[in-house]
Design a protein around this motif. Structure first.
Motif, PDB file in Angstrom:
ATOM      1  N   TRP A 104     -26.381  -2.089  -9.927  1.00 27.73           N
ATOM      2  CA  TRP A 104     -27.362  -1.481 -10.815  1.00 27.73           C
ATOM      3  C   TRP A 104     -28.746  -1.864 -10.302  1.00 27.73           C
ATOM      4  O   TRP A 104     -29.062  -3.021 -10.122  1.00 27.73           O
ATOM      5  CB  TRP A 104     -27.204  -2.002 -12.243  1.00 27.73           C
ATOM      6  CG  TRP A 104     -25.871  -1.721 -12.827  1.00 27.73           C
ATOM      7  CD1 TRP A 104     -24.831  -2.580 -12.929  1.00 27.73           C
ATOM      8  CD2 TRP A 104     -25.420  -0.492 -13.398  1.00 27.73           C
ATOM      9  NE1 TRP A 104     -23.770  -1.983 -13.518  1.00 27.73           N
ATOM     10  CE2 TRP A 104     -24.093  -0.698 -13.826  1.00 27.73           C
ATOM     11  CE3 TRP A 104     -26.009   0.773 -13.590  1.00 27.73           C
ATOM     12  CZ2 TRP A 104     -23.353   0.297 -14.439  1.00 27.73           C
ATOM     13  CZ3 TRP A 104     -25.267   1.755 -14.199  1.00 27.73           C
ATOM     14  CH2 TRP A 104     -23.954   1.512 -14.616  1.00 27.73           C
ATOM     15  N   TYR A 138     -23.157  -2.515 -18.208  1.00 25.75           N
ATOM     16  CA  TYR A 138     -23.664  -1.151 -18.159  1.00 25.75           C
ATOM     17  C   TYR A 138     -25.014  -1.059 -17.441  1.00 25.75           C
ATOM     18  O   TYR A 138     -25.583   0.025 -17.333  1.00 25.75           O
ATOM     19  CB  TYR A 138     -23.792  -0.591 -19.576  1.00 25.75           C
ATOM     20  CG  TYR A 138     -22.470  -0.379 -20.260  1.00 25.75           C
ATOM     21  CD1 TYR A 138     -21.580   0.612 -19.831  1.00 25.75           C
ATOM     22  CD2 TYR A 138     -22.098  -1.171 -21.339  1.00 25.75           C
ATOM     23  CE1 TYR A 138     -20.359   0.801 -20.457  1.00 25.75           C
ATOM     24  CE2 TYR A 138     -20.870  -0.977 -21.976  1.00 25.75           C
ATOM     25  CZ  TYR A 138     -20.016   0.002 -21.529  1.00 25.75           C
ATOM     26  OH  TYR A 138     -18.800   0.190 -22.153  1.00 25.75           O
ATOM     27  N   TYR A 165     -27.795  -2.707 -18.489  1.00 27.67           N
ATOM     28  CA  TYR A 165     -28.895  -2.847 -19.430  1.00 27.67           C
ATOM     29  C   TYR A 165     -29.359  -4.301 -19.498  1.00 27.67           C
ATOM     30  O   TYR A 165     -28.557  -5.236 -19.411  1.00 27.67           O
ATOM     31  CB  TYR A 165     -28.490  -2.388 -20.831  1.00 27.67           C
ATOM     32  CG  TYR A 165     -28.178  -0.917 -20.921  1.00 27.67           C
ATOM     33  CD1 TYR A 165     -29.175   0.030 -20.697  1.00 27.67           C
ATOM     34  CD2 TYR A 165     -26.901  -0.468 -21.217  1.00 27.67           C
ATOM     35  CE1 TYR A 165     -28.899   1.381 -20.781  1.00 27.67           C
ATOM     36  CE2 TYR A 165     -26.613   0.888 -21.295  1.00 27.67           C
ATOM     37  CZ  TYR A 165     -27.613   1.805 -21.074  1.00 27.67           C
ATOM     38  OH  TYR A 165     -27.338   3.150 -21.138  1.00 27.67           O
ATOM     39  N   LYS A 213     -16.918  -4.643 -17.513  1.00 23.50           N
ATOM     40  CA  LYS A 213     -17.118  -3.374 -16.794  1.00 23.50           C
ATOM     41  C   LYS A 213     -17.073  -3.577 -15.281  1.00 23.50           C
ATOM     42  O   LYS A 213     -17.806  -2.948 -14.521  1.00 23.50           O
ATOM     43  CB  LYS A 213     -18.421  -2.703 -17.201  1.00 23.50           C
ATOM     44  CG  LYS A 213     -18.378  -1.923 -18.509  1.00 23.50           C
ATOM     45  CD  LYS A 213     -18.270  -2.849 -19.725  1.00 23.50           C
ATOM     46  CE  LYS A 213     -19.579  -3.598 -19.948  1.00 23.50           C
ATOM     47  NZ  LYS A 213     -19.487  -4.503 -21.147  1.00 23.50           N
TER      48      LYS A 213
END
Length: 435
Positions: free
Chosen positions: A4, A38, A40, A408
């Protein structure tokens, strides 16, 4: 590792703006954040708390400090460009000695080898080496080599590998780190870790259609210059270059290949150091401190810019960072002319213990501290992912699936699911065949 790519400066700026309202619930003047599965930004337990600050080494006030280094035996070396010397102190700031008085002009960077040779990047145009008795043993000036080019030689940071090769950050030199070897009075080996020049579609069109005269009037499209450098025990070189996005932090092998991509960055990277557990710390000039694992997964980000109230834990302009044997973080604030020290919390100590075991392949042993971390924060995704990988190594695929689902960790989940499916197929095919 999940890739990410986040730009955190805007988020953290808003958080810092809102901080006064949140401080009634906090023990420190900042919040600590991590990244969830995710991608975030999410608040987590406080990882480090401000311990102390000092702006004097004995009776010597810091004037314009630019760099610091901590030795394994627990001494602090500070390059003070304003005083023109290297101060040596205990980790509490108690004066030990001064190095380079009368020899140095503008010491911007300092590096200390295991045998106590001190290398100083002097911005005036030289690298000065002091032996363990504080005597000058070598001085290196601008390389007399055609490949170096006609640019200036203004060293600002330096690291040295086990073989004595120097990697030097030079102000304004867009070619990368200057690599010198001590043989024959200093031999230029070339440039190392050069950044890429950004090329936009507009720039490509301009270079295709503009005349040489028009191109000459344009701002040169040169690679950015690194601002700081570090080296780990394997000899890998780390650089930070503000504004380079996912390449703001680099971990370079001997071939100059980058081995890390950080999960998060803020565009104002100022300093980098490798910790005791193959973890990496990056400090931004605004005072934010990022801690990553060896692959660039963000563990924590905390700190921030001082708003004029001089609160311990916040900074004006960070120039350097280092870590002692107890994982205390030392940052050098050049504008405030002081050193700030942060100490770990119980949560971070448990995570570091697990990280140390996990990074060294001791997966089964890492589970106990990881379980303790998860008891304190069941949603801390790095701990859940590490647990899933530990169970995967033990071939406990059901448990690996459980923790991979929470964190995840898609690649771990896929590998574990594949093994569970294979087991199911083998068992049921045998039944169907009547064996």
């Amino acid at each position: 590792m999940k890739k990410w790519k986040l730009y955190l400066l805007a988020v953290l700026s808003v958080v810092l703006f809102l901080q006064p309202a949140m401080q009634a619930r906090a023990e420190v003047p900042y919040k600590t954040y991590t990244i969830d599965g995710y991608g975030y930004v999410t608040e987590t337990q406080t990882a480090y708390t401000p311990k102390t600050t000092f702006s004097k080494i004995g009776d010597h006030s810091l004037i314009r400090p630019c760099d610091l280094k901590i030795t394994k035996d627990g001494y602090l070396y500070i390059a003070d460009a304003g005083a023109g010397v290297i101060y040596v102190s205990t980790l509490e700031g108690e004066y030990v000695k001064t190095i380079g008085e009368g020899e140095l002009t503008e010491p911007y960077g300092v590096f200390v080898t295991e045998d106590k040779n001190v290398y100083v990047a002097d911005h005036s145009g030289k690298v000065v080496v002091f032996d363990s008795n504080d005597n000058v043993s070598a001085v290196y000036t601008k390389p007399d080599h055609p490949l170096y080019g006609s640019g200036d030689f203004k060293p600002i940071k330096i690291v040295v590998n086990a073989g004595g090769d120097m990697y030097i950050v030079c102000e304004g030199n867009s070619n990368g780190l200057v690599q010198l070897t001590p043989t024959e009075g200093g031999t230029f080996l070339g440039y190392f870790g050069t950044n890429y020049a950004s090329v936009t579609l507009l720039r490509m069109v301009q270079e295709a259609v503009f005349t040489d005269a028009q191109l000459a009037k344009m701002v040169s499209n040169l690679p950015s210059t690194p601002v700081n450098v570090a080296i780990d025990k394997q000899g890998l070189i780390y650089t930070v270059t503000p504004g380079e996005g996912q390449y703001s932090l680099k971990k370079l092998n001997i071939a100059g290949t980058n081995l890390i991509e950080p999960d998060a960055y803020d565009g104002k990277e100022a300093a980098v150091i490798v910790g005791n557990h193959d973890n990496v710390y990056v400090a931004s000039s605004d005072g934010y401190i990022y801690e990553y694992n060896s692959e660039g997964a963000l563990l924590f980000v905390f700190g921030g810019r001082d708003d004029g109230r001089f609160r311990i834990g916040l900074s004006k302009k960070v120039e350097a960072i280092d870590v002692d044997a107890q994982d205390n973080i030392y940052i050098l604030d050049s504008d405030a002319a002081q050193v700030q020290v942060f100490e770990t919390t119980e949560f971070t100590n448990l995570l570091h213990n697990a990280l140390n075991l996990y990074e060294n392949g001791r997966y089964a042993e890492s589970k106990e501290p990881l379980e303790q971390v998860l008891e304190m924060n069941s949603l801390f995704d790095y701990a859940n992912e590490a647990m899933s990988r530990s169970y995967l190594q033990e071939e406990n695929y059901e448990q690996a699936l459980k923790y991979a689902r929470v964190s995840k960790a898609f690649s771990v989940y896929s590998d574990a699911f594949w093994e569970v499916r294979n087991t199911w197929l083998r068992n049921h095919l045998i039944e169907a065949a009547g064996v």
